[in-house]
Design a protein around this motif. Structure first.
Motif, short mmCIF file in Angstrom:
data_model
loop_
_atom_site.label_atom_id
_atom_site.label_comp_id
_atom_site.label_asym_id
_atom_site.label_seq_id
_atom_site.Cartn_x
_atom_site.Cartn_y
_atom_site.Cartn_z
N LYS A 259 0.84 -1.64 -0.14
CA LYS A 259 -0.11 0.05 0.04
C LYS A 259 1.09 1.10 -0.03
O LYS A 259 0.63 2.19 -0.80
CB LYS A 259 -0.99 -0.13 0.94
CG LYS A 259 -2.05 1.06 0.47
CD LYS A 259 -2.89 1.05 2.43
CE LYS A 259 -4.04 2.10 2.17
NZ LYS A 259 -4.41 1.86 3.31
N ALA A 260 1.83 1.25 0.90
CA ALA A 260 2.70 1.74 0.48
C ALA A 260 3.71 2.56 -0.31
O ALA A 260 3.52 3.74 -0.62
CB ALA A 260 3.70 2.16 1.86
N ASP A 261 3.99 1.68 -0.83
CA ASP A 261 4.57 1.32 -2.27
C ASP A 261 3.49 1.85 -3.10
O ASP A 261 4.19 2.79 -4.03
CB ASP A 261 4.77 0.01 -2.68
CG ASP A 261 6.69 0.04 -1.99
OD1 ASP A 261 7.11 0.68 -1.54
OD2 ASP A 261 6.52 -1.07 -2.36
N LEU A 262 2.40 1.50 -3.79
CA LEU A 262 1.43 2.02 -4.70
C LEU A 262 1.34 3.89 -4.11
O LEU A 262 0.95 4.03 -5.58
CB LEU A 262 0.22 1.17 -4.24
CG LEU A 262 0.19 0.02 -4.94
CD1 LEU A 262 -0.88 -1.09 -4.54
CD2 LEU A 262 0.49 -0.19 -6.44
N ALA A 263 1.27 4.11 -3.42
CA ALA A 263 0.82 5.20 -2.57
C ALA A 263 1.47 6.69 -3.22
O ALA A 263 0.91 7.38 -3.56
CB ALA A 263 0.44 5.84 -1.05
N CYS A 264 2.68 5.77 -3.45
CA CYS A 264 3.94 6.83 -3.98
C CYS A 264 3.98 6.94 -5.65
O CYS A 264 4.84 8.32 -6.61
CB CYS A 264 5.33 6.29 -4.35
SG CYS A 264 5.80 6.27 -2.12
N ILE A 265 2.82 6.53 -6.26
CA ILE A 265 2.75 6.11 -7.84
C ILE A 265 1.29 7.63 -7.29
O ILE A 265 0.77 7.81 -7.52
CB ILE A 265 2.05 5.15 -8.30
CG1 ILE A 265 3.17 4.30 -8.32
CG2 ILE A 265 2.21 4.97 -9.58
CD1 ILE A 265 3.07 2.40 -8.56
N LYS A 266 2.19 7.99 -8.50
CA LYS A 266 1.26 9.40 -9.70
C LYS A 266 0.10 8.84 -9.80
O LYS A 266 0.29 8.44 -10.94
CB LYS A 266 2.42 10.00 -10.29
CG LYS A 266 1.38 11.55 -10.71
CD LYS A 266 2.35 13.01 -11.28
CE LYS A 266 1.51 13.94 -12.13
NZ LYS A 266 2.11 14.82 -13.45
N LEU B 18 -6.39 3.25 -5.38
CA LEU B 18 -5.43 2.40 -4.35
C LEU B 18 -6.07 1.27 -3.14
O LEU B 18 -6.54 0.10 -2.97
CB LEU B 18 -5.00 3.36 -2.77
CG LEU B 18 -4.12 2.73 -1.88
CD1 LEU B 18 -2.29 2.44 -3.15
CD2 LEU B 18 -3.35 3.69 -0.85
N GLN B 19 -7.51 1.78 -2.57
CA GLN B 19 -8.58 1.04 -1.32
C GLN B 19 -8.79 -0.29 -3.18
O GLN B 19 -9.00 -1.33 -2.34
CB GLN B 19 -9.22 1.51 -0.93
CG GLN B 19 -8.70 2.63 0.14
CD GLN B 19 -8.61 1.89 1.39
OE1 GLN B 19 -8.74 0.95 1.50
NE2 GLN B 19 -7.21 2.42 1.61
N LYS B 20 -9.23 0.26 -3.30
CA LYS B 20 -9.65 -0.58 -4.78
C LYS B 20 -8.78 -1.62 -5.42
O LYS B 20 -9.25 -3.18 -5.19
CB LYS B 20 -10.45 -0.12 -6.54
CG LYS B 20 -11.53 0.70 -5.69
CD LYS B 20 -12.13 1.66 -7.47
CE LYS B 20 -13.63 1.65 -6.90
NZ LYS B 20 -13.58 2.76 -8.18
N ILE B 21 -7.58 -1.30 -5.06
CA ILE B 21 -6.58 -2.35 -5.70
C ILE B 21 -6.23 -3.12 -4.76
O ILE B 21 -5.70 -4.39 -4.60
CB ILE B 21 -5.19 -1.48 -6.13
CG1 ILE B 21 -5.07 -0.78 -7.21
CG2 ILE B 21 -4.02 -2.08 -6.19
CD1 ILE B 21 -4.02 0.54 -7.56
N ILE B 22 -6.17 -3.04 -2.86
CA ILE B 22 -5.67 -2.59 -2.25
C ILE B 22 -6.95 -4.16 -2.45
O ILE B 22 -6.73 -5.52 -1.51
CB ILE B 22 -5.71 -2.89 -0.74
CG1 ILE B 22 -4.27 -1.35 -0.91
CG2 ILE B 22 -5.32 -3.15 0.63
CD1 ILE B 22 -2.79 -2.39 -1.18
N LEU B 23 -8.24 -4.29 -2.24
CA LEU B 23 -9.21 -5.12 -2.06
C LEU B 23 -8.84 -6.45 -2.70
O LEU B 23 -9.40 -7.00 -2.76
CB LEU B 23 -10.74 -4.18 -2.49
CG LEU B 23 -11.65 -4.64 -1.96
CD1 LEU B 23 -11.82 -5.41 -0.63
CD2 LEU B 23 -12.94 -3.95 -2.80
#
Length: 71
Positions: A48-55, A62-67
């Motif tokens: 989640k932290a790594d994905l949050a860094c992507i513009k 992000l929540q949809k990807i993690i889900l």
């Protein structure tokens, strides 16, 4: 991968294998891959932290990807 087994040419000479030998070979390769995949775990906090860094990836995306990744 540091513990990868080495193979020699005799191992993958398919023409010289009979049906049972080839069947065992393929099952063994599959089982090794399956076991390796089961042994690895995903750290969702780091993901989640790594994905949050992507513009372009906001909180809702992000929540949809993690889900999806936990299904």
């Amino acid at each position: 991968m540091e513990n990868q087994p080495t193979i020699d040419r005799a191992l993958y000479k398919i023409k010289s294998m009979d049906r049972a030998t080839m069947d065992n070979f393929v099952k063994n390769v599959y089982q090794q891959g399956y076991n390796d995949a089961q042994a690895q775990s995903i750290d969702y906090d780091n993901l989640k932290a790594d994905l949050a860094c992507i513009k372009g990836i906001g909180e809702s995306r992000l929540q949809k990807i993690i889900l999806k990744s936990t299904e």
